[in-house]
Design a protein around this motif. Structure first.
Motif, mmCIF file in Angstrom:
data_model
loop_
_atom_site.group_PDB
_atom_site.id
_atom_site.type_symbol
_atom_site.label_atom_id
_atom_site.label_comp_id
_atom_site.label_asym_id
_atom_site.label_seq_id
_atom_site.Cartn_x
_atom_site.Cartn_y
_atom_site.Cartn_z
ATOM 1 N N ILE A 128 0.824 -1.223 0.000
ATOM 2 C CA ILE A 128 0.000 0.000 0.000
ATOM 3 C C ILE A 128 0.855 1.270 0.000
ATOM 4 N N PRO A 129 1.759 1.461 0.966
ATOM 5 C CA PRO A 129 2.546 2.705 0.905
ATOM 6 C C PRO A 129 3.448 2.777 -0.333
ATOM 7 N N PHE A 130 3.939 1.625 -0.787
ATOM 8 C CA PHE A 130 4.786 1.642 -1.989
ATOM 9 C C PHE A 130 4.004 2.146 -3.207
ATOM 10 N N VAL A 131 2.786 1.646 -3.383
ATOM 11 C CA VAL A 131 1.964 2.090 -4.522
ATOM 12 C C VAL A 131 1.682 3.583 -4.401
ATOM 13 N N LEU A 132 1.299 4.016 -3.210
ATOM 14 C CA LEU A 132 0.957 5.431 -3.028
ATOM 15 C C LEU A 132 2.163 6.340 -3.237
ATOM 16 N N ILE A 133 3.308 5.967 -2.699
ATOM 17 C CA ILE A 133 4.527 6.771 -2.881
ATOM 18 C C ILE A 133 4.919 6.803 -4.359
ATOM 19 N N TYR A 178 3.011 6.415 -6.953
ATOM 20 C CA TYR A 178 2.020 7.225 -7.673
ATOM 21 C C TYR A 178 2.257 8.723 -7.440
ATOM 22 N N VAL A 179 2.462 9.099 -6.187
ATOM 23 C CA VAL A 179 2.679 10.516 -5.872
ATOM 24 C C VAL A 179 3.936 11.039 -6.555
ATOM 25 N N ARG A 180 4.981 10.246 -6.572
ATOM 26 C CA ARG A 180 6.210 10.688 -7.242
ATOM 27 C C ARG A 180 5.985 10.876 -8.741
ATOM 28 N N ALA A 181 5.115 10.090 -9.321
ATOM 29 C CA ALA A 181 4.813 10.255 -10.751
ATOM 30 C C ALA A 181 3.978 11.505 -10.988
ATOM 31 N N ILE A 182 2.915 11.683 -10.206
ATOM 32 C CA ILE A 182 2.025 12.830 -10.463
ATOM 33 C C ILE A 182 2.657 14.159 -10.095
ATOM 34 N N THR A 183 3.715 14.116 -9.265
ATOM 35 C CA THR A 183 4.402 15.359 -8.908
ATOM 36 C C THR A 183 5.649 15.586 -9.765
ATOM 37 N N GLY A 184 5.844 14.730 -10.751
ATOM 38 C CA GLY A 184 6.951 14.920 -11.686
ATOM 39 C C GLY A 184 8.318 14.540 -11.157
ATOM 40 N N PRO A 231 12.850 10.549 -11.563
ATOM 41 C CA PRO A 231 13.957 9.677 -11.124
ATOM 42 C C PRO A 231 13.609 8.910 -9.833
ATOM 43 N N GLN A 232 12.970 9.606 -8.876
ATOM 44 C CA GLN A 232 12.566 8.958 -7.632
ATOM 45 C C GLN A 232 11.433 7.959 -7.878
ATOM 46 N N HIS A 233 10.527 8.310 -8.798
ATOM 47 C CA HIS A 233 9.428 7.419 -9.173
ATOM 48 C C HIS A 233 9.984 6.109 -9.740
ATOM 49 N N LYS A 234 10.921 6.240 -10.651
ATOM 50 C CA LYS A 234 11.511 5.055 -11.282
ATOM 51 C C LYS A 234 12.226 4.180 -10.253
ATOM 52 N N LYS A 235 12.918 4.824 -9.320
ATOM 53 C CA LYS A 235 13.666 4.084 -8.305
ATOM 54 C C LYS A 235 12.730 3.252 -7.421
ATOM 55 N N ILE A 236 11.640 3.856 -6.943
ATOM 56 C CA ILE A 236 10.740 3.109 -6.059
ATOM 57 C C ILE A 236 9.840 2.156 -6.858
ATOM 58 N N ALA A 237 9.563 2.491 -8.114
ATOM 59 C CA ALA A 237 8.744 1.595 -8.943
ATOM 60 C C ALA A 237 9.429 0.244 -9.130
ATOM 61 N N ARG A 238 10.751 0.244 -9.105
ATOM 62 C CA ARG A 238 11.494 -1.025 -9.229
ATOM 63 C C ARG A 238 11.263 -1.935 -8.023
ATOM 64 N N ILE A 239 10.882 -1.351 -6.907
ATOM 65 C CA ILE A 239 10.547 -2.132 -5.712
ATOM 66 C C ILE A 239 9.051 -2.455 -5.710
ATOM 67 N N THR A 240 8.244 -1.449 -6.022
ATOM 68 C CA THR A 240 6.788 -1.591 -5.982
ATOM 69 C C THR A 240 6.289 -2.629 -6.978
ATOM 70 N N PHE A 241 6.792 -2.583 -8.200
ATOM 71 C CA PHE A 241 6.290 -3.450 -9.264
ATOM 72 C C PHE A 241 6.314 -4.938 -8.892
ATOM 73 N N PRO A 242 7.463 -5.497 -8.487
ATOM 74 C CA PRO A 242 7.443 -6.947 -8.205
ATOM 75 C C PRO A 242 6.562 -7.320 -7.014
#
Length: 173
Positions: free
Chosen positions: A126-131, A133-139, A142-153
Motif C-alpha cells: 500500500i505505501p509503496f503504490v501510493l509513494i 504514484y505521488v512521485r509520478a504525479i508530482t513529476g 527519477p525517484q518514481h523510477k527508483k521506487i517503482a522497481r521495488i513496488t512493481f514486483p
C-alpha cells in the motif's frame, strides 16, 4: 514540488497505509444482518487480481517503449482495480464466513505460505503504490523510477498470488 506539498502527501500516504489494513481487519469482524451471502464475488475479485497482474506487465512494457501516457492510464486503472478488489473482498467477508482450506499434505503448506505472504505483502504494498504514484504525479520521475522497481514486483506478486489463493481454495467454498 514544495516541501509543504511533499509533507501533505506523505501524511496522507501514511494515514491511508495504516487505516486501510486496520479498517479491513475490523470489517472482517462485522456481519451485515439480512444480507444474503455474496458468494458470487470471489471469482470476480480473483479475476480483477488477474487483470491487474496482466495490466502491470503491460504498463511496464509501455513505459519501456516510451509510451508515458499509456503507462499512466494503465497504472491508474490498476489502482482503481485494486480498490475495487478491496471493496468486493471486504463485502464478501462481511456477508460470509471464511472458507477453510481442505487440502492435505505438502500442498497445504504451499497454500498457507502463499496465503500468508500474499496477506503480508498486500499490506506492505500500500505505501509503496501510493509513494510511487505521488512521485509520478508530482513529476519526480527519477525517484518514481527508483521506487517503482521495488513496488512493481511486490504488487505483481500480490496480484498473482491473489489468483492462486482463489484457485487453491475455490473447491472448498
Amino acid at each position: 514540488m514544495s516541501d509543504v506539498s511533499a509533507k501533505k502527501y506523505n501524511v496522507w500516504i501514511w494515514v491511508l497505509s495504516i487505516i486501510i489494513p486496520i479498517a479491513v481487519a475490523v470489517l472482517f469482524t462485522v456481519r451485515i444482518p439480512g444480507v444474503e451471502r455474496l458468494g458470487f464475488l470471489p471469482p470476480i475479485y480473483a479475476s480483477i487480481n488477474g487483470l491487474t497482474a496482466i495490466l502491470l506487465v503491460v504498463a511496464l512494457f509501455q513505459i519501456k517503449k516510451g509510451n508515458i501516457r499509456t503507462h499512466e492510464r494503465i497504472m491508474k486503472t490498476c489502482i482503481v482495480l485494486s480498490a475495487l478488489f478491496l471493496l468486493m473482498y471486504v463485502a464478501y467477508h462481511m456477508t460470509s464466513d471464511s472458507t477453510s482450506y481442505g487440502g492435505e499434505g505438502p500442498l497445504r503448506y504451499v497454500y498457507f505460505f502463499i496465503l500468508i505472504s500474499h496477506i503480508l505483502l498486500s499490506i506492505t504494498v500500500i505505501p509503496f503504490v501510493l509513494i510511487t504514484y505521488v512521485r509520478a504525479i508530482t513529476g519526480q520521475f527519477p525517484q518514481h523510477k527508483k521506487i517503482a522497481r521495488i513496488t512493481f514486483p511486490i504488487w505483481l506478486y500480490v496480484a498473482i498470488t491473489g489468483v492462486l489463493v482463489y484457485l487453491m481454495i475455490s473447491p472448498y467454498y
